[in-house]
Design an enzyme around this catalytic site. Structure first.
Site, PDB file in Angstrom:
ATOM      1  N   ASP A  92      82.420  35.481  54.991  1.00 39.14           N
ATOM      2  CA  ASP A  92      83.958  36.079  54.796  1.00 39.14           C
ATOM      3  C   ASP A  92      84.509  35.448  53.839  1.00 39.14           C
ATOM      4  OD1 ASP A  92      85.294  38.571  56.168  1.00 39.14           O
ATOM      5  OD2 ASP A  92      84.450  37.955  57.693  1.00 39.14           O
ATOM      6  N   ASN A 150      77.387  24.889  74.586  1.00 39.38           N
ATOM      7  CA  ASN A 150      77.641  23.873  74.387  1.00 39.38           C
ATOM      8  C   ASN A 150      78.601  23.838  75.794  1.00 39.38           C
ATOM      9  OD1 ASN A 150      79.461  24.373  73.626  1.00 39.38           O
ATOM     10  ND2 ASN A 150      79.963  22.917  72.376  1.00 39.38           N
ATOM     11  N   HIS A 174      83.704  44.177  64.157  1.00 40.29           N
ATOM     12  CA  HIS A 174      84.894  43.324  64.821  1.00 40.29           C
ATOM     13  C   HIS A 174      86.316  44.598  65.439  1.00 40.29           C
ATOM     14  CE1 HIS A 174      85.965  41.776  60.827  1.00 40.29           C
ATOM     15  NE2 HIS A 174      87.017  41.677  61.137  1.00 40.29           N
ATOM     16  N   ASP A 175      86.849  44.730  64.066  1.00 37.92           N
ATOM     17  CA  ASP A 175      88.087  45.793  64.738  1.00 37.92           C
ATOM     18  C   ASP A 175      87.807  46.692  64.630  1.00 37.92           C
ATOM     19  OD1 ASP A 175      89.155  43.448  62.866  1.00 37.92           O
ATOM     20  OD2 ASP A 175      88.950  44.226  60.695  1.00 37.92           O
ATOM     21  N   ASP A 228      78.876  28.886  68.877  1.00 39.75           N
ATOM     22  CA  ASP A 228      78.888  27.919  67.464  1.00 39.75           C
ATOM     23  C   ASP A 228      77.703  28.201  67.227  1.00 39.75           C
ATOM     24  OD1 ASP A 228      76.912  27.463  69.627  1.00 39.75           O
ATOM     25  OD2 ASP A 228      78.419  26.007  70.781  1.00 39.75           O
ATOM     26  N   ASP A 259      80.734  25.302  76.985  1.00 42.06           N
ATOM     27  CA  ASP A 259      82.692  25.397  76.369  1.00 42.06           C
ATOM     28  C   ASP A 259      83.547  26.733  76.678  1.00 42.06           C
ATOM     29  OD1 ASP A 259      81.910  26.007  73.911  1.00 42.06           O
ATOM     30  OD2 ASP A 259      83.226  24.978  73.272  1.00 42.06           O
ATOM     31  N   ASP A 263      77.456  30.515  72.791  1.00 47.33           N
ATOM     32  CA  ASP A 263      77.364  29.207  73.619  1.00 47.33           C
ATOM     33  C   ASP A 263      76.406  28.238  73.448  1.00 47.33           C
ATOM     34  OD1 ASP A 263      78.661  27.165  73.970  1.00 47.33           O
ATOM     35  OD2 ASP A 263      79.550  27.841  76.123  1.00 47.33           O
ATOM     36  N   ASP A 303      87.858  39.668  52.430  1.00 46.63           N
ATOM     37  CA  ASP A 303      88.219  40.744  53.100  1.00 46.63           C
ATOM     38  C   ASP A 303      89.342  41.120  52.576  1.00 46.63           C
ATOM     39  OD1 ASP A 303      89.743  40.611  56.011  1.00 46.63           O
ATOM     40  OD2 ASP A 303      91.390  39.474  54.887  1.00 46.63           O
ATOM     41  N   GLU A 334      85.987  44.975  51.250  1.00 52.46           N
ATOM     42  CA  GLU A 334      86.877  45.530  52.740  1.00 52.46           C
ATOM     43  C   GLU A 334      88.419  45.921  51.723  1.00 52.46           C
ATOM     44  OE1 GLU A 334      89.542  44.570  56.602  1.00 52.46           O
ATOM     45  OE2 GLU A 334      89.256  43.782  55.977  1.00 52.46           O
TER      46      GLU A 334
END
Length: 376
Positions: A103, A28, A332-333, A34, A30, A26, A205, A260
């Protein structure tokens, strides 16, 4: 080309580092990772020896499915930055010899994509056939008994037009109709848009699900995943569309493509990745990460090391000089690698992490590292 010795390509020696932007860096304050945060870490990624970054979706999206529901293929989600940030990322990565792979999510869009908003507006809209609409059965029920990965049914009724639309995932992710050549041309045009910016390729994907049979028959197999998969996964239509995609887009660029592809066998792997077939570079298969999980990764089973070694060896041997493997432990899965296959205990954490790293990088195939995996 002889199958005795396949031509060497740059991605045969590549190491891919996957970034899930929301949780990476991150810049910034928040609370959301990003694109500028990724740029800040390029030198670090370079020191790891990775020369490809697989960037999970940063496109405009309502984020119903963490960005895999895209409402603007040529726009960047504001929480991640701007198109200028994306172009700077491509430029700065290229300076360091790093390629960016994005992706490609084209089995479905968001239900907030302009294409779908038009499509659902009326049955005679010019984009009606860009998605898959079917009349109810006589009793008003769904057109067939297919299931969704995220919902019990793969169909949702649109009250306004009186028809059901197909969604293999969330009802906010309507499936595109790849049988419509206008849809395919729009996808290919979007791919050119990104590749001309210097993109290094695509992670595609659920690309093996884009071919839907024209008769939409009921599912008959219910014991190997969601009902209907035998009709819409790894069929001849998928290969036909991929060869067309290669001819119209991919052959014009020297890029890495990884599909995938759930429900695949090693024979499927050869079909997708043998270079003479002109489809894609490699696939993600899920056989090895599924042996300790029931359907949908829901229930943990006992880990069987002998079975695991048999699966890994079979993919190595069956694709040797007949295609190309991707090799990975997590993404991520999937759960974190050391916690899943090694040990988090002080006694075994380091040695199990080294063991897993050694095995991964000594296998034939392009290795994929999920962000943070190197910390273990």
């Amino acid at each position: 080309m002889s199958t005795e010795q396949l031509e060497k390509r740059w991605w045969h020696d590549a190491v891919v580092y996957q970034i899930y932007p929301r949780s990476f860096n991150d810049s910034n304050g928040d609370g959301i990772g990003d694109i500028p945060g990724i740029i800040e870490k390029l030198d670090y990624i370079q020191t790891l020896g990775a020369n490809v970054i697989w960037l999970s979706p940063v496109y405009k999206s309502p984020m119903d499915d963490n960005g895999y529901d895209i409402s603007g293929y040529r726009e960047i989600a504001p929480e991640f930055g701007t198109m200028a940030d994306m172009e700077k990322l491509l430029f700065e990565a290229d300076k360091r010899g790093i390629k960016i792979v994005m992706d490609l999510v084209v089995n479905h869009t968001s239900d907030e994509h302009p294409w779908f908003l038009e499509s659902k507006s009326s049955q005679d809209n010019p984009k009606r056939d860009w998605y898959i609409w079917k009349d109810p059965k006589q009793d008003g029920s769904e057109p067939n008994n297919w299931e969704s990965f995220f919902k019990p049914k793969a169909w949702t009724l649109d009250e306004t037009t009186g028809q059901y639309y197909l969604h293999l995932f969330s009802n906010k992710q309507p499936d595109l109709n790849w049988a419509n050549p206008e849809v395919r041309e729009a996808v290919y045009d979007m791919m050119h848009f990104w590749l001309k910016k210097g993109l290094g390729g695509f992670r595609m994907d659920v690309i093996n699900m884009i071919g839907k049979p024209s008769d939409y028959p009921d599912a008959t197999i219910f014991d190997s995943g969601v009902a209907g998969w035998e009709h819409w996964s790894n069929n001849l239509l998928v290969h036909q569309y991929l060869r067309e995609m290669h001819d119209k887009v991919l052959r014009h660029y020297d890029v890495l493509t990884v599909g995938e592809t759930p429900f695949t066998t090693t024979l499927d792997g050869r079909y997708y990745s043998h270079p003479d077939r002109n489809e894609i570079s490699m696939i993600f298969q899920f056989e090895h990460v599924g042996i300790d999980r029931e359907e949908h990764n829901a229930v943990k089973k006992d880990f069987d090391l002998v079975q695991y070694k048999e699966i890994m060896s079979r993919w190595q041997e069956d694709l040797y000089q007949k295609g190309w493997n991707s090799v990975y432990w997590s993404n991520h899965d999937q759960p974190r690698t050391v916690s899943r296959y090694g040990s988090d205990s002080p006694e075994y954490r380091v040695i199990s992490a080294k063991m897993l790293g050694t095995v991964l990088h000594m296998m034939s195939g392009t290795p994929y590292i999920y962000q943070g995996e190197e910390i273990a």
